[in-house]
Write a protein that holds these residues in place. Structure first.
Motif, PDB file in Angstrom:
ATOM      1  N   PHE A  69       0.816  -1.214   0.000  1.00  0.00           N
ATOM      2  CA  PHE A  69       0.000   0.000   0.000  1.00  0.00           C
ATOM      3  C   PHE A  69       0.846   1.259   0.000  1.00  0.00           C
ATOM      4  O   PHE A  69       0.317   2.353  -0.165  1.00  0.00           O
ATOM      5  N   GLY A  70       2.153   1.119   0.222  1.00  0.00           N
ATOM      6  CA  GLY A  70       2.970   2.308   0.306  1.00  0.00           C
ATOM      7  C   GLY A  70       4.347   2.127  -0.287  1.00  0.00           C
ATOM      8  O   GLY A  70       4.844   1.005  -0.431  1.00  0.00           O
ATOM      9  N   TYR A  87      -3.041  11.567   1.609  1.00  0.00           N
ATOM     10  CA  TYR A  87      -2.883  10.442   0.691  1.00  0.00           C
ATOM     11  C   TYR A  87      -2.605  10.905  -0.735  1.00  0.00           C
ATOM     12  O   TYR A  87      -3.315  11.748  -1.294  1.00  0.00           O
ATOM     13  N   GLY A  97       1.292   6.460  -1.470  1.00  0.00           N
ATOM     14  CA  GLY A  97       0.442   5.529  -0.755  1.00  0.00           C
ATOM     15  C   GLY A  97       0.402   5.725   0.748  1.00  0.00           C
ATOM     16  O   GLY A  97       0.393   6.855   1.248  1.00  0.00           O
TER      17      GLY A  97
END
Length: 311
Positions: A87-88, A168, A173
């Motif tokens: 996610f990041g 965000y 992410g």
């Protein structure tokens, strides 16, 4: 015995296919005062890098912020592909106490590190592990599901990050931050290209882990390793001291043989406590490329050096 003021940190980054990016991340950590990098690896199929370092308590927040800035500058998730969920750009930042009595301090340091990451790299933060907030999940898979729901709802649901959701950006992410106990990141490679066999082994692990003590806390997923012409059972052994690797390896081998397949070898990602071998040798877990430096206790002297002035 390790000093109570030194902690293990194991950040995960969504990059492996560009060596210059990985090197920039590792160097940003290594040059932080009060830090000793003890291992790093990059897996091109997963497209993921893992760095393991020891840090004096006061050094942890700076050692979190520095690579977060580099990752945010050099990694664009919009163009990212790889077998591992993420996610990041800096996907995870876990802090592990080396002594049980240091757990409260680990929680405080992880939360300060999360704040520094959010401010420095301008990314939202989800807490997991011992940092999880009341009424929020602590297990990483559940936190990932919560983040996925938040993103699918166009960031309007109650599953919002714990810190600064308005920051965000799709290219950088979300970072997930925890204090947690020791974990063994471990992969077992199978002598087949049939991903269905790996998936069946994963399902059997999931079905059996509540009844077989040797599988307690084992999280697994199936991965196709196209560059190696084989498939993999990729695992996080979340109770590495209680569920050592050799019995898990034997379980996977028995299931694989039932399915008409042999094991190739296993590989440890990062550093594990000696207890994760359960008193057996690395060969009992099929560990290819075993190196003494991947046993945490090898670094006790280096940890004590971080407690000295200028360490």
């Amino acid at each position: 015995m390790f000093p109570p003021t030194v902690f293990q940190c194991t950040p995960n980054f969504s990059a492996a296919r560009e060596p210059a990016v990985v090197q920039a991340i590792v160097q940003s950590i290594a040059k932080t005062p009060g830090v000793c990098v003890i291992d790093w690896s990059a897996d091109v199929e997963h497209n993921r890098s893992v760095v393991t370092f020891l840090a004096a308590d006061q050094a942890v927040p700076a050692a979190a912020a520095a690579p977060a800035i580099v990752a945010a500058r050099l990694i664009d998730l919009r163009a990212h592909t790889g077998a591992h969920p993420r996610f990041g750009a800096m996907d995870l930042f876990p802090v592990t106490p080396l002594l049980a009595e240091s757990r409260p301090a680990a929680v405080e340091l992880a939360m300060e590190a999360g704040r520094r990451i959010s401010e420095a790299a301008r990314v939202p933060i989800y807490w997991y592990g011992w940092c999880a907030q009341p009424a929020r999940p602590a297990d990483l898979p559940q936190v990932r599901r919560m983040a996925r729901l938040w993103l699918r709802s166009d960031r309007t649901s109650g599953d919002a990050p714990d810190l600064a959701p308005e920051l965000y950006r799709a290219e950088t992410g979300i970072t997930m931050v925890a204090a947690r106990g020791p974990l063994a990141a471990w992969n077992v490679n199978l002598a087949t290209e049939d991903i269905g066999i790996a998936r069946e082994i994963v399902q059997r692990i999931r079905r059996s882990r509540s009844t077989l003590p040797e599988l307690n806390g084992v999280r697994a997923m199936a991965v196709a390793l196209l560059s190696r012409a084989c498939v993999q059972v990729s695992m996080n052994v979340t109770r590495a001291g209680e569920t050592p690797l050799p019995p898990i390896y034997r379980f996977i081998g028995a299931v694989a043989r039932q399915l008409g397949c042999e094991l190739l070898e296993s590989e440890v990602v990062g550093v594990i406590p000696r207890a994760a071998l359960g008193g057996e040798g690395p060969e009992a877990a099929g560990w290819r490329g075993y190196a003494p430096g991947q046993i945490l206790e090898t670094w006790e002297e280096a940890a004590w050096g971080l407690t000295s002035p200028g360490g």
